[in-house]
Design a protein around this motif. Structure first.
Motif, PDB file in Angstrom:
ATOM      1  N   VAL A  90      -7.772   1.861  10.022  1.00 20.02           N
ATOM      2  CA  VAL A  90      -7.899   0.407  10.150  1.00 20.02           C
ATOM      3  C   VAL A  90      -6.921  -0.292   9.211  1.00 20.02           C
ATOM      4  CG1 VAL A  90      -9.473  -1.547   9.832  1.00 20.02           C
ATOM      5  CG2 VAL A  90     -10.307   0.581  10.838  1.00 20.02           C
ATOM      6  N   TYR A  91      -6.330  -1.406   9.690  1.00 23.81           N
ATOM      7  CA  TYR A  91      -5.464  -2.251   8.870  1.00 23.81           C
ATOM      8  C   TYR A  91      -6.262  -3.483   8.448  1.00 23.81           C
ATOM      9  CZ  TYR A  91      -1.139   0.160  10.442  1.00 23.81           C
ATOM     10  OH  TYR A  91      -0.133   1.070  10.691  1.00 23.81           O
ATOM     11  N   SER A  92      -7.048  -3.388   7.405  1.00 25.02           N
ATOM     12  CA  SER A  92      -7.906  -4.521   7.039  1.00 25.02           C
ATOM     13  C   SER A  92      -7.114  -5.687   6.460  1.00 25.02           C
ATOM     14  CB  SER A  92      -8.983  -4.083   6.041  1.00 25.02           C
ATOM     15  OG  SER A  92      -8.384  -3.576   4.858  1.00 25.02           O
ATOM     16  N   ASP A  93      -5.907  -5.414   5.904  1.00 23.90           N
ATOM     17  CA  ASP A  93      -5.099  -6.492   5.338  1.00 23.90           C
ATOM     18  C   ASP A  93      -3.994  -6.945   6.282  1.00 23.90           C
ATOM     19  OD1 ASP A  93      -3.347  -4.369   5.249  1.00 23.90           O
ATOM     20  OD2 ASP A  93      -2.846  -4.570   3.120  1.00 23.90           O
ATOM     21  N   ASN A  94      -4.022  -6.438   7.517  1.00 27.62           N
ATOM     22  CA  ASN A  94      -3.016  -6.787   8.535  1.00 27.62           C
ATOM     23  C   ASN A  94      -1.596  -6.463   8.066  1.00 27.62           C
ATOM     24  OD1 ASN A  94      -5.304  -9.134   8.786  1.00 27.62           O
ATOM     25  ND2 ASN A  94      -4.622  -8.383  10.779  1.00 27.62           N
ATOM     26  N   ARG A  95      -1.497  -5.420   7.232  1.00 34.95           N
ATOM     27  CA  ARG A  95      -0.164  -5.013   6.781  1.00 34.95           C
ATOM     28  C   ARG A  95      -0.030  -3.503   6.696  1.00 34.95           C
ATOM     29  NH1 ARG A  95       3.003  -6.213   1.042  1.00 34.95           N
ATOM     30  NH2 ARG A  95       4.875  -5.055   1.622  1.00 34.95           N
ATOM     31  N   ARG A  96      -0.955  -2.860   5.980  1.00 40.30           N
ATOM     32  CA  ARG A  96      -0.893  -1.405   5.806  1.00 40.30           C
ATOM     33  C   ARG A  96      -2.231  -0.790   6.197  1.00 40.30           C
ATOM     34  NH1 ARG A  96       3.592  -0.008   2.838  1.00 40.30           N
ATOM     35  NH2 ARG A  96       4.499  -1.595   1.481  1.00 40.30           N
ATOM     36  N   PRO A  97      -2.204   0.456   6.694  1.00 41.47           N
ATOM     37  CA  PRO A  97      -3.477   1.101   7.055  1.00 41.47           C
ATOM     38  C   PRO A  97      -4.303   1.423   5.818  1.00 41.47           C
ATOM     39  CG  PRO A  97      -1.662   2.676   7.216  1.00 41.47           C
ATOM     40  CD  PRO A  97      -1.046   1.340   6.957  1.00 41.47           C
TER      41      PRO A  97
END
Length: 448
Positions: A90-97
């Motif tokens: 999951v990419y919770s920060d919309n940048r890194r997995p």
């Protein structure tokens, strides 16, 4: 067979000699297919990071991103990124997995990539591996995500800007589903750091069709979260016989007409940014934008500071926006010299390019005579090496102190008066003449 970098080939050979797979991947393969020689090389392998480090223990290695399976190997001062096949969590920060898992499958590794044209692997022995029809996308110049665009953009929202940037760089089209997803997910761009956004916008502006890039950003709603001031130019009727387009469409013509110089492209984008605030409608129903260049220069500097640009770029763009309206065909030499000092010799050519582009974006017929005349006179003054500023004066503060001046305001005012006279009459720029003039100025001042 595609021509591959010899050091990249050497790295793949070392990995294969250790019993592992190795492929060039991503943008470098895309470039090879287009017949270009890549600037950067990424290599993917089923070797784990610790196995890669062991294989390259005699070489300069950098643990670039070990937790994501990446190391950098430097050969002949050239860096090569090596990454283990992986699938992302999951990419919770919309940048890194948040998490990754290594895999032995090249196809699974390619499936996590952004666009089909970048999900191609190549090894000279194996050939091209293209499970997502990336070669067809390259042939069609189509920007299309690997898998569902919603998932790709939510993993890293910067991919939305990369999508538009690729469309501009390749003069390509965006797949319909991908385009629709740009609009639906536009708000996610707010989660991305301003520095990353700035770099993508810079690349769009330096592309072959920057006007199209800004239009795509506007149409997809992304621009509202990045440059809302530019959005305010859209549909802004100028009510002026010299302009046949709204401010945004005029701006896009100007943007496309200037050379691919980054500060100049930014100045073109922002040159009329102050018009909406400066607009007044005369009794004759003619629109006026008095001093929009001044307010626009302030706004341009604020925008670039918000985007965390360096001081030099902020200053240069501000100068170009402020002076873009300056064009006269009947100026005295002294006024032209002051103009040169205000703009800076290093910025003159860019300013003239901006002014010419500004006229091209206006209603025909186009008259460039004033700019050409001013440019000719500026070139003449510069070629004659006429004195332009205090540093060109043949006297300085120490010289005035030596003839009796006290350090302070009077000394500074006297130097400025001498400079004004030299701008009008370069022939008086002689030490003895200037000192005599300084003495007379003091006597006149004392009498008054």
């Amino acid at each position: 067979m595609m021509k591959i970098n010899q050091n990249a080939l050497k790295i793949m050979d070392i990995l294969e000699s250790g019993g592992y797979e190795a492929f060039a991947v991503g943008g470098c393969v895309h470039d090879l297919i287009l017949g270009k020689f890549p600037k950067d090389w990424d290599i993917t392998t089923n070797a784990l990071p610790e196995q890669m480090l062991a294989l390259f223990e005699d070489y300069h290695t950098i643990p670039t991103g070990l937790k994501h399976g990446t190391i950098t190997v430097v050969l002949d001062y050239e860096p090569f990124e090596l990454t283990t096949y992986r699938v992302d969590g999951v990419y919770s920060d919309n940048r890194r997995p948040d998490t990754i898992a290594y895999t032995s499958s090249l196809t699974e590794d390619l499936a996590r990539r952004d666009f089909t044209m970048n999900a191609i692997a190549y090894n000279p022995k194996t050939g091209i591996i293209d499970p997502f029809q990336g070669q067809e996308a390259i042939r069609l110049k189509e920007i299309k995500t690997v898998g569902k665009p919603e998932e790709r953009f939510k993993e890293d929202a910067l991919r939305m800007l990369r999508c538009i940037r690729f469309a501009c760089q390749l003069d390509g089209t965006i797949d319909a589903l991908t385009y629709d997803s740009l609009y639906r997910n536009r708000r996610l761009i707010q989660l991305i750091s301003i520095e990353r956004i700035r770099e993508e916008i810079n690349k769009i502006l330096l592309s072959g069709c920057p006007d199209r890039g800004i239009k795509l950003l506007y149409d997809t709603g992304l621009l509202q979260y990045i440059l809302p001031e530019v959005c305010s130019l859209a549909d802004f009727d100028q009510h002026n016989p010299h302009h046949h387009k709204d401010v945004l469409n005029h701006t896009l013509i100007v943007l496309n007409a200037v050379p691919d110089n980054l500060p100049l492209r930014w100045a073109a984008l922002l040159h009329d940014i102050g018009k909406p605030k400066a607009f007044t409608l005369g009794e004759d129903n003619i629109g006026h934008f008095y001093e929009h260049h001044k307010g626009g220069a302030d706004m341009a500097r604020e925008i670039l500071l918000r985007l965390k640009f360096d001081h030099d770029t902020v200053r240069k763009v501000g100068i170009l926006v402020y002076h873009h309206m300056f064009k006269y065909d009947t100026l005295r030499d002294a006024s032209i010299k002051k103009f040169i000092n205000r703009v800076g010799v290093e910025n003159l050519n860019d300013l003239f390019e901006l002014q010419i582009a500004d006229i091209k974006g206006s209603k025909p017929p186009h008259d460039f005579s004033q700019i050409k005349h001013l440019r000719k006179e500026v070139d003449r003054i510069l070629n004659e090496k006429q004195p332009l500023s205090m540093k060109d004066l043949r006297v300085n503060g120490d010289d005035l102190v030596a003839i009796g001046f006290e350090p302070g305001k009077r000394l500074g005012d006297t130097l400025r008066c001498l400079m004004e006279e030299v701008l009008r009459t370069p022939e008086v720029n002689d030490k003895e003449t200037l000192l005599s003039m300084a003495k007379r100025l003091v006597k006149t001042s004392d009498k008054n």
